[in-house]
Design a protein around this motif. Structure first.
Motif, PDB file in Angstrom:
ATOM      1  N   SER A   1      14.164   5.998  10.658  1.00  0.00           N
ATOM      2  CA  SER A   1      13.455   6.415   9.545  1.00  0.00           C
ATOM      3  C   SER A   1      14.259   5.995   8.340  1.00  0.00           C
ATOM      4  O   SER A   1      15.334   5.471   8.130  1.00  0.00           O
ATOM      5  CB  SER A   1      13.172   7.609   9.403  1.00  0.00           C
ATOM      6  N   ASP A   2      13.390   5.985   7.186  1.00  0.00           N
ATOM      7  CA  ASP A   2      13.973   5.647   5.892  1.00  0.00           C
ATOM      8  C   ASP A   2      15.024   6.482   5.464  1.00  0.00           C
ATOM      9  O   ASP A   2      16.200   5.928   4.953  1.00  0.00           O
ATOM     10  CB  ASP A   2      12.889   5.713   4.610  1.00  0.00           C
ATOM     11  N   GLU A   3      14.913   7.824   5.720  1.00  0.00           N
ATOM     12  CA  GLU A   3      15.986   8.682   5.260  1.00  0.00           C
ATOM     13  C   GLU A   3      17.327   8.394   6.417  1.00  0.00           C
ATOM     14  O   GLU A   3      18.241   8.228   5.882  1.00  0.00           O
ATOM     15  CB  GLU A   3      15.642  10.297   5.686  1.00  0.00           C
ATOM     16  N   GLU A   4      16.952   8.380   7.642  1.00  0.00           N
ATOM     17  CA  GLU A   4      18.351   7.883   8.684  1.00  0.00           C
ATOM     18  C   GLU A   4      18.950   6.529   8.116  1.00  0.00           C
ATOM     19  O   GLU A   4      20.195   6.571   8.196  1.00  0.00           O
ATOM     20  CB  GLU A   4      17.716   7.687   9.859  1.00  0.00           C
ATOM     21  N   TYR A   5      18.141   5.415   7.759  1.00  0.00           N
ATOM     22  CA  TYR A   5      18.553   4.233   7.369  1.00  0.00           C
ATOM     23  C   TYR A   5      19.505   4.578   6.244  1.00  0.00           C
ATOM     24  O   TYR A   5      20.814   4.079   6.223  1.00  0.00           O
ATOM     25  CB  TYR A   5      17.470   3.328   7.187  1.00  0.00           C
ATOM     26  N   TRP A   6      18.841   4.972   5.005  1.00  0.00           N
ATOM     27  CA  TRP A   6      19.886   5.162   3.782  1.00  0.00           C
ATOM     28  C   TRP A   6      21.149   5.997   4.067  1.00  0.00           C
ATOM     29  O   TRP A   6      21.942   5.879   3.384  1.00  0.00           O
ATOM     30  CB  TRP A   6      18.917   5.599   2.839  1.00  0.00           C
TER      31      TRP A   6
ATOM     32  N   GLN B   1       0.749  -1.080   0.041  1.00  0.00           N
ATOM     33  CA  GLN B   1      -0.147  -0.167  -0.017  1.00  0.00           C
ATOM     34  C   GLN B   1       0.845   1.307   0.070  1.00  0.00           C
ATOM     35  O   GLN B   1       0.483   2.339  -0.514  1.00  0.00           O
ATOM     36  CB  GLN B   1      -1.187   0.126   1.195  1.00  0.00           C
ATOM     37  N   TYR B   2       2.106   1.026   0.512  1.00  0.00           N
ATOM     38  CA  TYR B   2       2.755   2.245   0.756  1.00  0.00           C
ATOM     39  C   TYR B   2       4.400   2.297   0.432  1.00  0.00           C
ATOM     40  O   TYR B   2       4.829   3.521   0.286  1.00  0.00           O
ATOM     41  CB  TYR B   2       2.763   2.732   2.380  1.00  0.00           C
ATOM     42  N   GLY B   3       4.909   1.340   0.059  1.00  0.00           N
ATOM     43  CA  GLY B   3       6.211   1.145  -0.153  1.00  0.00           C
ATOM     44  C   GLY B   3       7.039   0.604   0.997  1.00  0.00           C
ATOM     45  O   GLY B   3       6.722   0.884   1.923  1.00  0.00           O
ATOM     46  N   LEU B   4       8.264   0.085   0.467  1.00  0.00           N
ATOM     47  CA  LEU B   4       9.249  -0.412   1.368  1.00  0.00           C
ATOM     48  C   LEU B   4       9.527   0.662   2.455  1.00  0.00           C
ATOM     49  O   LEU B   4       9.794   0.351   3.750  1.00  0.00           O
ATOM     50  CB  LEU B   4      10.308  -1.231   0.833  1.00  0.00           C
ATOM     51  N   GLY B   5       9.728   1.915   1.916  1.00  0.00           N
ATOM     52  CA  GLY B   5      10.267   2.944   2.825  1.00  0.00           C
ATOM     53  C   GLY B   5       9.491   3.156   4.005  1.00  0.00           C
ATOM     54  O   GLY B   5       9.878   3.489   5.033  1.00  0.00           O
ATOM     55  N   ALA B   6       8.131   2.985   3.834  1.00  0.00           N
ATOM     56  CA  ALA B   6       7.191   3.260   4.841  1.00  0.00           C
ATOM     57  C   ALA B   6       7.284   2.333   5.836  1.00  0.00           C
ATOM     58  O   ALA B   6       6.959   2.458   7.336  1.00  0.00           O
ATOM     59  CB  ALA B   6       5.669   3.018   4.263  1.00  0.00           C
ATOM     60  N   THR B   7       7.621   1.145   5.450  1.00  0.00           N
ATOM     61  CA  THR B   7       7.869   0.230   6.921  1.00  0.00           C
ATOM     62  C   THR B   7       8.953   0.738   7.923  1.00  0.00           C
ATOM     63  O   THR B   7       8.569   0.474   8.930  1.00  0.00           O
ATOM     64  CB  THR B   7       8.412  -1.132   6.261  1.00  0.00           C
ATOM     65  N   LYS B   8      10.088   1.503   7.347  1.00  0.00           N
ATOM     66  CA  LYS B   8      10.709   2.054   8.369  1.00  0.00           C
ATOM     67  C   LYS B   8      10.245   3.376   8.971  1.00  0.00           C
ATOM     68  O   LYS B   8      10.435   3.364  10.230  1.00  0.00           O
ATOM     69  CB  LYS B   8      12.030   2.453   7.670  1.00  0.00           C
ATOM     70  N   ASP B   9       9.634   3.988   8.292  1.00  0.00           N
ATOM     71  CA  ASP B   9       8.729   5.281   8.890  1.00  0.00           C
ATOM     72  C   ASP B   9       7.742   5.076   9.688  1.00  0.00           C
ATOM     73  O   ASP B   9       7.569   5.484  10.881  1.00  0.00           O
ATOM     74  CB  ASP B   9       8.233   6.398   7.448  1.00  0.00           C
ATOM     75  N   PHE B  10       6.958   4.237   9.609  1.00  0.00           N
ATOM     76  CA  PHE B  10       5.773   3.965  10.309  1.00  0.00           C
ATOM     77  C   PHE B  10       6.367   3.055  11.533  1.00  0.00           C
ATOM     78  O   PHE B  10       5.841   3.447  12.777  1.00  0.00           O
ATOM     79  CB  PHE B  10       4.849   2.573   9.657  1.00  0.00           C
ATOM     80  N   LEU B  11       7.325   2.422  11.666  1.00  0.00           N
ATOM     81  CA  LEU B  11       7.898   1.684  12.667  1.00  0.00           C
ATOM     82  C   LEU B  11       8.600   2.820  13.607  1.00  0.00           C
ATOM     83  O   LEU B  11       8.351   2.739  14.567  1.00  0.00           O
ATOM     84  CB  LEU B  11       8.876   0.636  12.423  1.00  0.00           C
ATOM     85  N   LYS B  12       9.157   3.691  13.041  1.00  0.00           N
ATOM     86  CA  LYS B  12       9.785   4.941  13.796  1.00  0.00           C
ATOM     87  C   LYS B  12       8.574   5.824  14.572  1.00  0.00           C
ATOM     88  O   LYS B  12       8.687   6.171  15.841  1.00  0.00           O
ATOM     89  CB  LYS B  12      10.467   5.994  13.015  1.00  0.00           C
ATOM     90  N   GLU B  13       7.556   5.923  13.718  1.00  0.00           N
ATOM     91  CA  GLU B  13       6.305   6.566  14.266  1.00  0.00           C
ATOM     92  C   GLU B  13       5.429   5.838  15.459  1.00  0.00           C
ATOM     93  O   GLU B  13       5.335   6.275  16.361  1.00  0.00           O
ATOM     94  CB  GLU B  13       5.318   6.805  12.874  1.00  0.00           C
ATOM     95  N   ALA B  14       5.570   4.532  15.440  1.00  0.00           N
ATOM     96  CA  ALA B  14       5.095   3.592  16.399  1.00  0.00           C
ATOM     97  C   ALA B  14       5.799   3.534  17.777  1.00  0.00           C
ATOM     98  O   ALA B  14       5.339   3.177  18.759  1.00  0.00           O
ATOM     99  CB  ALA B  14       4.632   2.512  15.776  1.00  0.00           C
TER     100      ALA B  14
END
Length: 224
Positions: free
Chosen positions: A143-148, A122-135
């Motif tokens: 986050s996706d940005e921090e990871y990359w 639904q949102y793309g792989l990057g969202a798995t990182k951003d949503f987990l940080k949010e939760a």
């Protein structure tokens, strides 16, 4: 300069066996995990490695050493192993060690995507990182940005290795979600990325060290 990267997912750990998130956590290899590493070493026994890299986690270093042992036993010069935090798996923060299904439900359910695969669809792989940080109640997960930013720092280390030459082979011990992240970012159409890379599997990239990171990788094979 193009170097040939041979990325091996580390052998199975206790957290892999128990289906728990394992990013910067340091669970040991199981007996199967040691066999995974030896199987990868046998696949790569004829490769002459100019350099070797891994994360600074025990599971990655143990896998690397066993592969290099087999490689050396087959007549190859043993390269120095560079262990560095830039090559670590995604950091899951508060959810480190959590049951994977529970963690991805916490991340995705508020967005109507209660599983890891549903988040991606639904949102793309990057969202798995951003949503987990949010939760994460502490917001420590990457986050996706921090990871990359961190991962790209690892490939800068390889690109800046003055001892490497065009056509050299480089061993890198990697991690499941990192391999998936690389494939989602760089793989052309035609790869089945619903299939997670297996413990001890080999994925190969050609790395053009002179190119910007977004154009630096060409996939040669996945999850072999």
């Amino acid at each position: 300069m193009i170097v040939h990267l041979h990325l091996v997912r580390h052998g199975q750990t206790t957290f892999n066996r128990y289906n728990r998130l394992q990013g910067w956590s340091n669970a040991p290899l199981t007996d199967k995990g040691l066999a995974d590493a030896d199987k990868a070493g046998d696949k790569l026994r004829d490769i002459d490695f100019a350099a070797a890299y891994c994360s600074d986690t025990t599971r990655a270093q143990t896998t690397a050493q066993r592969i290099l042992d087999i490689n050396e036993q087959n007549g190859h010069k043993r390269p120095e192993l560079h262990a560095d935090m830039h090559f670590r798996e995604q950091y899951y923060g508060y959810f480190e060690g959590q049951d994977m299904n529970v963690a991805w439900w916490a991340a995705g359910a508020p967005h109507g995507a209660p599983t890891y695969n549903a988040i991606i669809e639904q949102y793309g792989l990057g969202a798995t990182k951003d949503f987990l940080k949010e939760a994460d109640p502490f917001h420590d997960a990457e986050s996706d940005e921090e990871y990359w930013q961190r991962i790209e720092g690892g490939y800068a280390l390889i690109a800046n290795n003055q001892a490497l030459h065009d056509g050299d082979h480089v061993l890198q011990i990697s991690h499941g979600n990192t391999l998936l992240s690389l494939m989602h970012r760089f793989a052309p159409e035609g790869y089945d990325l619903s299939e997670r890379p297996a413990n001890g599997s080999v994925t190969c990239f050609d790395f053009d060290t002179a190119q910007p990171i977004d154009r630096a990788f060409t996939v040669a094979s996945y999850n072999q």
